[in-house]
Design a protein around this motif. Structure first.
Motif, mmCIF file in Angstrom:
data_model
loop_
_atom_site.group_PDB
_atom_site.id
_atom_site.type_symbol
_atom_site.label_atom_id
_atom_site.label_comp_id
_atom_site.label_asym_id
_atom_site.label_seq_id
_atom_site.Cartn_x
_atom_site.Cartn_y
_atom_site.Cartn_z
ATOM 1 N N ASP A 1 -5.713 25.493 -7.877
ATOM 2 C CA ASP A 1 -6.357 26.187 -8.995
ATOM 3 C C ASP A 1 -7.540 25.414 -9.570
ATOM 4 N N GLY A 2 -7.922 24.323 -8.920
ATOM 5 C CA GLY A 2 -9.040 23.507 -9.373
ATOM 6 C C GLY A 2 -8.662 22.463 -10.403
ATOM 7 N N GLY A 3 -7.397 22.405 -10.742
ATOM 8 C CA GLY A 3 -6.919 21.423 -11.714
ATOM 9 C C GLY A 3 -6.343 20.194 -11.044
ATOM 10 N N ASP A 4 -5.671 19.386 -11.855
ATOM 11 C CA ASP A 4 -4.985 18.203 -11.336
ATOM 12 C C ASP A 4 -3.542 18.228 -11.807
ATOM 13 N N SER A 5 -2.776 17.280 -11.360
ATOM 14 C CA SER A 5 -1.373 17.120 -11.778
ATOM 15 C C SER A 5 -1.176 15.689 -12.267
ATOM 16 N N LYS B 1 0.837 -1.188 0.000
ATOM 17 C CA LYS B 1 0.000 0.000 0.000
ATOM 18 C C LYS B 1 0.878 1.247 0.000
ATOM 19 N N VAL B 2 0.518 2.191 -0.864
ATOM 20 C CA VAL B 2 1.259 3.440 -0.985
ATOM 21 C C VAL B 2 0.266 4.598 -0.966
ATOM 22 N N VAL B 3 0.490 5.553 -0.087
ATOM 23 C CA VAL B 3 -0.317 6.772 -0.077
ATOM 24 C C VAL B 3 0.248 7.688 -1.156
ATOM 25 N N ILE B 4 -0.655 8.353 -1.891
ATOM 26 C CA ILE B 4 -0.231 9.186 -3.010
ATOM 27 C C ILE B 4 -1.075 10.458 -3.064
ATOM 28 N N SER B 5 -0.466 11.539 -3.501
ATOM 29 C CA SER B 5 -1.219 12.777 -3.708
ATOM 30 C C SER B 5 -2.320 12.515 -4.723
ATOM 31 N N ALA B 6 -3.551 12.830 -4.338
ATOM 32 C CA ALA B 6 -4.702 12.578 -5.199
ATOM 33 C C ALA B 6 -4.585 13.295 -6.539
ATOM 34 N N CYS B 7 -3.988 14.471 -6.552
ATOM 35 C CA CYS B 7 -3.864 15.234 -7.802
ATOM 36 C C CYS B 7 -3.031 14.489 -8.836
ATOM 37 N N LEU B 8 -2.074 13.664 -8.384
ATOM 38 C CA LEU B 8 -1.237 12.899 -9.313
ATOM 39 C C LEU B 8 -2.028 11.816 -10.034
ATOM 40 N N LEU B 9 -3.151 11.426 -9.453
ATOM 41 C CA LEU B 9 -4.007 10.410 -10.071
ATOM 42 C C LEU B 9 -5.124 11.041 -10.899
ATOM 43 N N GLY B 10 -5.086 12.364 -11.024
ATOM 44 C CA GLY B 10 -6.069 13.053 -11.853
ATOM 45 C C GLY B 10 -7.235 13.665 -11.109
ATOM 46 N N VAL B 11 -7.221 13.603 -9.778
ATOM 47 C CA VAL B 11 -8.276 14.240 -8.992
ATOM 48 C C VAL B 11 -8.055 15.757 -9.055
ATOM 49 N N GLU C 1 -7.138 19.664 1.058
ATOM 50 C CA GLU C 1 -8.583 19.465 1.187
ATOM 51 C C GLU C 1 -8.916 18.795 2.521
ATOM 52 N N SER C 2 -8.098 17.824 2.934
ATOM 53 C CA SER C 2 -8.333 17.146 4.215
ATOM 54 C C SER C 2 -8.234 18.112 5.388
ATOM 55 N N GLY C 3 -7.451 19.150 5.206
ATOM 56 C CA GLY C 3 -7.307 20.169 6.245
ATOM 57 C C GLY C 3 -8.451 21.167 6.275
ATOM 58 N N GLY C 4 -9.371 21.031 5.309
ATOM 59 C CA GLY C 4 -10.546 21.890 5.303
ATOM 60 C C GLY C 4 -10.524 23.013 4.279
ATOM 61 N N LEU C 5 -9.493 23.071 3.452
ATOM 62 C CA LEU C 5 -9.429 24.134 2.451
ATOM 63 C C LEU C 5 -10.278 23.770 1.230
ATOM 64 N N PRO C 6 -10.905 24.758 0.612
ATOM 65 C CA PRO C 6 -11.738 24.498 -0.566
ATOM 66 C C PRO C 6 -10.894 24.345 -1.829
ATOM 67 N N THR C 7 -11.515 23.844 -2.863
ATOM 68 C CA THR C 7 -10.911 23.801 -4.193
ATOM 69 C C THR C 7 -11.899 24.457 -5.136
ATOM 70 N N PRO C 8 -11.478 25.471 -5.896
ATOM 71 C CA PRO C 8 -10.142 26.089 -5.859
ATOM 72 C C PRO C 8 -9.946 26.927 -4.588
#
Length: 145
Positions: A17-21, A2-12, A42-49
């Motif tokens: 800026d509301g995009g992904d990486s 199991k590997v934790v990964i930044s969600a943006c790297l998977l296209g979330v 986002e887990s810390g409570g910040l909105p997107t964007p």
């Protein structure tokens, strides 16, 4: 494994800026490993964007020690949200037995080795993001894409 990964790297679409990486190298990892996506901001409570943020006065270790802050480009202190998100990412990693985490490079949360310098000028400096610093303090290996 199991590997934790930044969600943006998977296209979330959870970047500031509301995009992904989206990263094909990260996506290909799913064939060999169980990936657990997380977005500390986002887990810390910040909105997107959300407004761009950088660490002012040091790096993630300094934020954890209380000697630096995470500020948005309009001067809002978002340190507490970044700390909350970092602790959530640590909890996710520990509860899943993940000893390795893949995070987004240069982010004030996820950067590893290089982050923006807090001047909002696009200048990089040596250091880790808040989440990376916390994970490393708990013996978790962090790499970035």
């Amino acid at each position: 494994m199991k590997v934790v990964i930044s969600a943006c790297l998977l296209g979330v679409r959870c970047r500031y800026d509301g995009g992904d990486s989206r990263n094909q190298t990260a996506i290909k990892q799913e064939k060999r490993r169980q990936l657990i996506p997380v977005c500390p901001e986002e887990s810390g409570g910040l909105p997107t964007p959300r407004p761009p943020a950088e660490i002012v006065g040091g790096d993630g270790n300094d934020v954890l020690d209380g000697t630096a802050k995470v500020m948005t480009d309009d001067g809002t202190d978002v340190t507490e949200a970044f700390l909350k998100g970092a602790h959530h990412a640590l909890e996710v990693a520990q509860s899943n037995g993940a000893t390795h985490v893949i995070l987004k490079a240069r982010s004030p949360s996820c950067g590893c080795g290089d982050i923006y310098d807090g001047t909002f000028s696009g200048t990089l400096t040596s250091g880790d993001g808040v989440t990376t610093a916390l994970l490393k303090r708990h013996g978790i290996t962090v790499t970035t894409l």
